[in-house]
Design an enzyme around this catalytic site. Structure first.
Site, PDB file in Angstrom:
ATOM      1  CG  ASP A  57      -0.369   0.385   2.360  1.00 25.80           C
ATOM      2  OD1 ASP A  57       1.341   0.395   2.367  1.00 25.80           O
ATOM      3  OD2 ASP A  57      -1.315  -0.023   3.757  1.00 25.80           O
ATOM      4  CG  ASP A  96       0.152  -4.624   2.072  1.00 27.71           C
ATOM      5  OD1 ASP A  96       0.592  -4.730   3.101  1.00 27.71           O
ATOM      6  OD2 ASP A  96       0.444  -3.099   2.252  1.00 27.71           O
ATOM      7  CE  LYS A 126       2.769  -5.620   4.120  1.00 24.24           C
ATOM      8  NZ  LYS A 126       2.403  -4.423   5.058  1.00 24.24           N
ATOM      9  CD  GLU A 195       7.639   0.209   7.834  1.00 23.68           C
ATOM     10  OE1 GLU A 195       6.343  -0.848   7.413  1.00 23.68           O
ATOM     11  OE2 GLU A 195       7.447   1.087   6.534  1.00 23.68           O
TER      12      GLU A 195
HETATM   13  O1  KIV Z   1       3.460  -1.234   2.200  1.00 18.91           O
HETATM   14  C1  KIV Z   1       4.121  -1.611   1.769  1.00 18.91           C
HETATM   15  O2  KIV Z   1       4.951  -1.106   0.443  1.00 18.91           O
HETATM   16  C2  KIV Z   1       5.381  -2.173   3.068  1.00 18.91           C
HETATM   17  C3  KIV Z   1       6.531  -2.721   2.808  1.00 18.91           C
HETATM   18  C4  KIV Z   1       7.073  -1.656   3.294  1.00 18.91           C
HETATM   19  C5  KIV Z   1       6.634  -3.833   3.861  1.00 18.91           C
HETATM   20  O3  KIV Z   1       4.236  -3.106   3.822  1.00 18.91           O
END
Ligand code: KIV
Length: 304
Positions: A57, A96, A126, A195
């Protein structure tokens, strides 16, 4: 347990699977993950031989130009994930879950997770945070969709965290990161992103986890690393976090290329004969005679 060989009989790479990621953790083979948001970035990830691609995201910031990840929605994420899918063969593809797509209820979360599978052929999704997200992760996993967790700095809830800040700098904060990670693991997550967590905290915590830990700003002790495509290649021109290492300055190259094109057009250097199509001389002569005809001159221009 043996897993499939990493190469096909023709010497190509075998698609990366969840058992393969677990095997990589067991063998101490670093897992390489990168974000991608479209067909060309997916092709780059494929050719570069990464293991996992996340349609993150972060697209909200590096592709759509927002200053946070929260404005991006499911429709945009699924469109991007489908484009990435078309450019990928080998890496495991993860969608995501954007802000607002999973918090409301388990049913809502499952519906949206299914969109990534059905419309973009993702292998997994995710989602961010522990707490209520653990229940959502469990529900999605029970519906048959693998889930990757995400703890530490979780940009979707950056306001609740008081800004884009390192998490786990006090023992209490580190304990929260640990509890969230262990709860996500217990819910069935196949891997967890850490993170912006101090390296020493990750180093102490990772041996307690059975699933792969993928770090971004979490030091070298994780089982793998993830970076945002536009950050690592220098395409994103705004602020970049301390944990980003630039491996190329593609953004400078892009500006230089477009500037050179603009200069050539303005100076009449482009297009030249090499980049133009030719026509047989007799066809050209016939066409010019046609243009000179009286009747054509009397056709009026379109009246706007
Ligand atoms: O959205 C994203 O790119 C992420 C990564 C930084 C792990 O969650």
């Amino acid at each position: 347990m043996s897993t499939a060989p990493r190469q096909t009989p023709e010497g190509g790479r075998r698609p990366v699977t969840l058992p393969r990621l677990a095997e990589m953790k067991r063998n101490g083979e670093p897992i390489v993950m990168v974000t991608a948001y479209d067909f060309p970035s997916a092709k780059v990830a494929e050719e570069a031989g990464v293991d996992v691609v996340l349609v993150g995201d972060t697209a909200a910031m590096v592709v759509l130009g927002y200053d946070a990840t929260t404005p991006v929605g499911m429709d945009e994420m699924v469109t991007m994930a489908a484009a990435v899918r078309r450019g990928l063969k080998t890496p495991l593809l993860i969608g995501d879950m954007p802000f607002g797509s999973y918090e409301r209820s388990n049913e809502h979360a499952i519906d949206n997770a299914q969109r990534f599978i059905r419309e973009a052929s993702c292998a997994a999704v995710k989602l961010e945070r522990g707490g209520a997200s653990v229940e959502r992760a469990r529900a999605i996993i029970r519906s048959g969709i693998p889930v990757m967790g995400h703890v530490g700095l979780t940009p979707q809830t950056v306001n609740a965290l008081g800004g884009f800040k390192t998490q786990g700098k006090t023992a209490a904060s580190a304990a929260r990161v640990a509890e969230e990670a262990l709860a996500l693991q217990a819910a069935g997550c196949f891997a967890i992103v850490f993170e912006a967590v101090p390296a020493a905290i990750t180093e102490a915590l990772v041996p307690k986890l059975e699933v792969p830990a993928i770090g971004i700003g979490a030091g070298p002790a994780t089982d793998g690393q993830v970076l945002v495509f536009h950050d690592l290649l220098g395409i994103h021109r705004g602020h970049i976090p301390k944990f980003v290492k630039r491996y190329a300055e593609i953004g400078d190259g892009m500006v230089a290329g477009v500037r050179a094109y603009a200069d050539d057009v303005r100076a009449g250097r482009f297009p030249d004969a090499e980049h133009a199509y030719s026509v047989e001389p007799d066809e050209l002569a016939a066409f010019k005679r046609y243009l000179d005809e009286e009747s054509l001159a009397s056709v009026p221009a379109w009246d706007w």
